[in-house]
Design a protein around this motif. Structure first.
Motif, PDB file in Angstrom:
ATOM      1  N   LYS A  79      -5.556   5.101   5.863  1.00 30.04           N
ATOM      2  CA  LYS A  79      -5.353   3.797   5.240  1.00 30.04           C
ATOM      3  C   LYS A  79      -6.002   2.671   6.036  1.00 30.04           C
ATOM      4  O   LYS A  79      -5.717   1.501   5.840  1.00 30.04           O
ATOM      5  CB  LYS A  79      -3.841   3.520   5.117  1.00 30.04           C
ATOM      6  CG  LYS A  79      -3.103   4.491   4.245  1.00 30.04           C
ATOM      7  CD  LYS A  79      -3.363   4.169   2.782  1.00 30.04           C
ATOM      8  CE  LYS A  79      -2.731   5.182   1.834  1.00 30.04           C
ATOM      9  NZ  LYS A  79      -1.285   5.202   1.857  1.00 30.04           N
ATOM     10  N   LEU A  86       0.806  -1.216   0.000  1.00 24.69           N
ATOM     11  CA  LEU A  86       0.000   0.000   0.000  1.00 24.69           C
ATOM     12  C   LEU A  86       0.841   1.269   0.000  1.00 24.69           C
ATOM     13  O   LEU A  86       0.333   2.366   0.187  1.00 24.69           O
ATOM     14  CB  LEU A  86      -0.924   0.007   1.210  1.00 24.69           C
ATOM     15  CG  LEU A  86      -1.881  -1.181   1.325  1.00 24.69           C
ATOM     16  CD1 LEU A  86      -2.569  -1.171   2.664  1.00 24.69           C
ATOM     17  CD2 LEU A  86      -2.915  -1.139   0.221  1.00 24.69           C
ATOM     18  N   VAL A 114       1.829   3.771   5.661  1.00 24.16           N
ATOM     19  CA  VAL A 114       0.620   3.081   6.102  1.00 24.16           C
ATOM     20  C   VAL A 114       0.654   2.875   7.602  1.00 24.16           C
ATOM     21  O   VAL A 114      -0.346   3.082   8.296  1.00 24.16           O
ATOM     22  CB  VAL A 114       0.484   1.720   5.384  1.00 24.16           C
ATOM     23  CG1 VAL A 114      -0.767   1.006   5.845  1.00 24.16           C
ATOM     24  CG2 VAL A 114       0.464   1.923   3.899  1.00 24.16           C
ATOM     25  N   ALA A 171      -8.069   0.200   3.944  1.00 24.90           N
ATOM     26  CA  ALA A 171      -7.232  -0.510   2.975  1.00 24.90           C
ATOM     27  C   ALA A 171      -6.336  -1.512   3.687  1.00 24.90           C
ATOM     28  O   ALA A 171      -6.186  -2.656   3.238  1.00 24.90           O
ATOM     29  CB  ALA A 171      -6.414   0.487   2.180  1.00 24.90           C
TER      30      ALA A 171
END
Lengths: 330, 237, 163, 367
Positions: free
Chosen positions: B113, B90, B94, B116
């Motif tokens: 994030k 990612l 993150v 995700a």
């Protein structure tokens, strides 16, 4: 044998009729009082309890106290209820339950009951009227639980009327009469003895359908406490509530008496007086009803319906055919 | 003997406390209770950090105690691995922080994030953190943020980690994980109800414990029942 | 169909079993020695250390005391609010002098809430019973225990057994 | 002429409904008896235990945990004490561990018996309720003897237990266990074989394994889906690894499996108790614990296998004698979320069967 129909209506016979009605009413109220006591005791014993034991010796006055309590309770009519129907419903539910008792032959000389030649038909026809009262109560209460209870009740009782009617057809065919007295007398002379033996299938179907007609466990869906609170009489209180309870227990007695008459030889029996025989047999069936109540969980609506239409009615029809075939052969 | 004695009271050992607490007539308090077990040297792993235990009042993090607990070291290493994997997938930034308490690795995910990262860790077979065990919010008033902790178990790999995310107190807002884990639906509602974190994307974000007219968020540290008088019959606070 | 009859058999078999109903107000449940019922309070033993009030998770104990001429603290008021008391026993646990204890009494129903606010007199009376003072009550209890032990010894049972 | 059309009706089940086991409210939209939508409403019993705990010392929180899942208080006690012990790396004396195991497993039996009784009562059978309560009463009296309370035990402490077993108690437990082990077949005869019961619970309220995990379910609800997850085995705590017992697992995830696993777990718990009473060692019942417990700063989470699923305590401490934040992972609360999914499309009668089998305790749902 004494028969009302053969006797012309004179003031004296009218008085006799009235006395008969009052005596039967008093008797039935007494029976219902102790029926409830009996039920609570039996179920208590089956559950490791002792049942009612405080009011009166051995708790014998418990039901009396309960009725008194209901009598003095406030009579509540919900504001949104359909007032006229709400008031009428308990009466409609109760009256037929009491009327059916008129045809049951309690003793060998059934002095207080009508020797009606369509007694069985009369019983089945009148007992269906109670449904009206129940549906009315469910509708008029303007309560969702009551409505569901009334709906369930209508569906269930109409469904089970059919196997109930079919199951007694075999008996009618064997006895060749709809008169309950004749049926009892036939059983005394029948070569198989009581009709429970040749009509065992009919008896089983009758008992199951009777349980359903009575709204008793395992068919107590209309008043399923855990689902619908109290079903169609959720909104009733005081004496109107008592009427529903009363009619329920009168029916317990009536259907047991009918079963005794149709399948267990009615009042017939050696040594003991005929009314005692009748009482013993009826009590045995009542005990069975209570016993089932102490054991069974409740059925589900759809299963109940499919059981009636897919199992009981075919079995009852088969029984009718079988009885017909047997009578042809025999 | 522990050094934390309550205000001027005669200090009693646990055994004495037991003896006193037994009712006078209860003669069953075993004299064996007097024999105090040598608990300190019976500890299998805890030798590493008696200092942290003896002076809990010092309020320093457990992992700072020298020498570090081997469980914490191992768990931190796991957290670092996950962080590396997350950043590979990612992009950097993150994970804000890694660490561990006892044997549970912890990762503080950047709040943007959150969804995700959780999705990645759930779906990636290498991680497969599918089973949510705990979803809890904590209000750190002094640090100015609300922290949400998500303890997830990877059933397949038999691993257990703690994912955290922080969001400012005055504008507490996070992505909802309901789409990933339907099981955090009510937990998110509870955090919203009691701590005031708004979960964007939640299908049914209503108060769950308090009624709709409740004023304030009771589990916040500055909540006061006197200032937050509930609105009777109103909807929304 | 078979399962239904098995069930009927079970319920029928229960008819003859011994009934478990306890005729409550007439027959009382025999609470064990450790039962955590309503408190009793013995002012003679209290040293006003305030530990019970501090440990109480629901803050239902309130007490006050004054210093005697011999510098000892003496309890003046001691109230337990049984509306919120959860009978958790923590106050008994922390009491250094066993001034507060728990009785096997458990009936506290009352018509009004204020009746549940019990003061020192009441809690002391809970302990005293028919005796005039703490000493007499303790003597009676000791006598009762000795008698119990003697009876138990006579029966060949170890004292302090189950209740 | 307008077409025949049925109207949907909103039915408010609870919070005073006989089958919601407390104050749980369920707003169902029904079409006839068919459930179109269901909205569970909880919070009627919210007492703010988590907030209260922030102002209480650890020993004072224990009585509050009694009141969460009030039919399994011992397990709640343990969950809190265990988390604090874990935070402190505290050694618990062997005798205390054995006493804890005995009371916890007895509590599990008592809790499952209560489930059995009330579940059958929901389904319309009265007698199993009273039979189950007769057995449960014996367990409660055993607890009453060891800790002086029948429901809110407040028995465990950080580092051990508060009271040693009174003389003869272990023997009583042994007797009870043997007697109870013989009683279990009675329930199978009365209930498990009953066709009416089977028809009502088979294939009803089916939870798939994926759903079970996604909805974070735990305990019997999760195990009924065939997923073998029992924290006593999978993340062992206390001394469970020293006993021989099995984790009953279902196949279909329906109400029947959930009912049946309850009965099987009763057997397994009795099995553990039977082994434990034979080996209770002598020794102290509480470890070396400071008078005022202070948990070192940090955050700790421990889950135990409660009677209804994973009962977890999440503890954030700033080093003081009171928790900074105490979050309780209440299995009933988490398990209840799936209810809506299970109910849609079912009938009113199944509502009761499904709700009953999810086995919730409102004290725990609302905390």
């Amino acid at each position: 044998m004494f028969s009302w129909q053969a006797t012309p209506l004179r003031p004296l016979t009218l008085l006799g009729m009235l006395i008969g009605v009052v005596v039967v009413l008093a008797l039935v109220l007494g029976i219902v009082t102790y029926l409830i006591y009996f039920e609570r005791k039996v179920i208590g014993w089956m559950q490791g309890r002792i049942g009612p034991n405080r009011v009166g010796p051995l708790g014998l006055l418990q039901s009396v106290a309960d009725v008194l309590k209901l009598l003095i309770k406030e009579d509540i009519i919900p504001a949104n209820a359909d007032r006229a129907l709400f008031l009428l419903a308990p009466v409609i539910a109760f009256v037929p339950s009491f009327m059916v008792l008129a045809v049951i032959p309690y003793t060998a000389s059934h002095i207080f009951t009508a020797n009606l030649n369509v007694g069985l038909l009369y019983y089945i026809a009148l007992s269906s009227l109670t449904i009206l009262g129940i549906v009315m109560a469910g509708w008029a209460s303007n309560n969702k639980y009551s409505l569901l209870g009334g709906m369930r009740s209508a569906a269930q009782m109409i469904s089970y009327e059919i196997p109930l009617g079919l199951s007694v057809l075999g008996v009618v065919m064997l006895a060749g009469s709809l008169n309950l007295v004749t049926i009892v007398q036939h059983q005394a002379t029948d070569r198989f003895g009581w009709y429970i033996i040749p009509q065992i299938i009919g008896f089983v179907v009758f008992m199951i359908a009777a349980l359903a007609e009575l709204n008793r466990t395992p068919f107590d869906l209309p008043e399923a406490e855990s689902e619908l609170v109290a079903g169609y009489f959720t909104e009733y209180s005081g004496f109107r509530f008592a009427f529903f309870m009363l009619s329920e227990y009168v029916y317990v007695f009536a259907i047991s008496a009918l079963a005794t008459t149709l399948f267990l030889g009615g009042w017939a029996g050696p040594f003991l007086p005929s009314w005692l025989w009748f009482a013993i047999k009826t009590s045995a069936i009542i005990f069975f009803l209570f016993w089932v109540r102490a054991t069974m969980p409740r059925m589900r609506g759809d299963q109940l319906m499919s059981f009636a239409w897919k199992v009981l009615i075919p079995v009852a029809l088969f029984n009718v055919v079988l009885t017909g075939a047997l009578s042809l052969i025999g | 003997m522990p050094d934390d004695v309550t205000e001027g009271q005669a200090e009693r050992t646990a055994a004495e406390k037991q003896a006193v607490a037994a009712k006078p007539a209860a003669t069953d308090a075993k004299p064996a209770a007097e024999a105090k077990p040598a608990a300190t040297d019976a500890k299998p792993v805890a030798e590493a950090k008696p200092a942290a235990e003896a002076k809990p009042a010092a309020a320093k993090p457990a992992k700072a105690a020298p020498p570090p607990d081997p469980r914490v070291v191992a768990a931190t290493a796991v957290a670092e691995q996950i962080k590396a994997s997350l950043e590979r997938a990612l992009g950097p930034g993150v994970v804000d922080e890694t660490g561990a308490f006892k044997d549970v690795p912890q990762l503080v995910i950047a709040s943007g994030k959150w969804l995700a990262a959780a999705r990645f860790l759930r779906d990636e077979p290498e991680h497969a953190y599918t089973y949510v065990e705990l979803f809890a919010g904590t209000d750190y008033k002094d640090k100015g943020y609300i922290e949400v902790a998500l303890y997830v178990q990877s059933v397949a790999n038999n691993r257990f980690i703690n994912l955290k995310v922080r969001t400012p107190r005055d504008d507490a807002k996070l992505d909802s994980l309901t789409g990933l884990f339907p099981g955090v639906n009510w937990e998110e509602r509870e955090v919203y109800d009691l701590l005031g974190v708004v979960f964007t994307g939640h299908p049914d974000l209503r108060r769950i414990m308090m009624w709709e007219g409740w004023n304030g968020y009771p589990l916040r540290k500055d909540y006061s029942p006197f200032e937050n008088i509930p609105v009777k019959g109103g909807n929304g606070s | 169909m078979f399962g239904i009859f098995k069930g009927l058999g079970v319920t029928f078999g229960q008819m003859t079993k011994k009934k478990v109903t306890l005729q409550y107000p007439d027959v009382r449940i025999n609470m064990p020695e450790r039962y955590r019922g309503i408190h009793q309070f013995i002012p003679e033993l209290c040293i006003v250390c305030n530990q019970c009030a501090r440990i109480c998770p629901t803050d239902c104990i309130s007490l006050s005391g004054t210093r005697n001429e011999d510098k000892k603290l003496r309890i003046d008021t001691y109230d337990i609010n049984f509306e919120i008391c959860i009978l958790c026993d923590l106050c008994v646990e922390v009491c250094p002098t066993e001034a507060i204890l728990m009785t096997p009494r458990f009936e506290l129903a009352s018509y009004t809430r204020d009746e549940l606010y019990k003061d020192m007199e009441w809690l002391y009376g809970n302990h005293l019973g028919e005796f005039g003072s703490h000493e007499q009550a303790m003597a009676a209890q000791a006598a009762r225990e000795a008698e119990h032990a003697a009876a138990a010894a006579a029966n060949g049972v170890e004292p302090g057994g189950d209740s | 002429m307008c077409a025949l059309r049925s109207e949907e009706m909103i039915l408010n089940v609870g919070p005073q409904h006989p089958s919601t086991h407390g104050v749980f409210r369920l707003v169902v939209t029904i079409d006839g008896e068919q459930i179109v939508d269901a909205d569970p409403v909880v919070g009627y019993l919210h007492r703010g235990t988590e907030k209260l705990a922030e102002d209480l010392q650890y020993v004072q929180i224990i009585p509050y945990t009694d009141r969460l899942d009030y039919v399994a208080s011992m397990l709640n006690n343990y969950a809190l004490c265990h988390t604090v012990e874990y935070a402190l790396d505290l050694e618990v004396p062997a005798r205390a561990e054995y006493l804890r195991i005995i009371v916890m497993e007895l509590q599990r039996v008592a809790s499952h018996l209560l489930f059995l009784g009330t579940y059958l009562l929901d389904l319309g059978a009265m007698s199993p309720f009273l039979y189950a309560f007769q057995e449960r009463e014996q367990i409660i009296m055993l607890f009453n003897e060891i800790c002086g309370a029948r429901l809110t035990y407040n028995y465990m402490r950080v580092g051990g237990v508060q009271w040693d077993a009174p003389p003869g108690w272990i023997e009583k437990v042994r007797d009870f266990t043997a007697q109870m082990q013989k009683k279990v077949p009675m329930y199978h005869q009365l209930v498990t074989g009953n066709e009416i019961f089977l028809n009502r619970v088979r294939g009803i309220g089916v939870i798939s394994q994926e759903d079970g995990i996604a909805y974070a379910m735990s305990g019997i609800n999760l195990r009924s889906t065939g997923f073998n997850w029992d924290l006593r085995k999978n993340r062992p705590y206390s001394i469970y690894d020293q006993f021989e017992w099995a984790v009953p697992v279902g196949k279909n995830g329906d109400c029947f499996d959930r009912y049946f696993i309850h009965l099987q777990e009763i057997e397994q718990s009795l099995n553990i108790v039977a082994q434990a009473v034979e080996r209770v060692p002598d020794g102290p019942i509480i470890g070396k614990v400071p008078k005022l417990v202070r948990v070192p700063a940090g955050e700790y989470y421990r889950g135990i296998e409660g009677a209804r699923g994973e009962l977890g305590v999440y503890l954030v401490s700033d080093g003081k004698d009171k928790p900074y934040r105490l979050k309780l992972r209440r299995p009933s609360f988490v398990n209840l979320q799936i209810l809506r999914k299970l109910l849609i499309g079912q009938s009113m009668a199944n509502l009761i069967a499904i709700l009953g089998a999810v086995d919730i305790v409102l004290g725990e749902v609302d905390a």
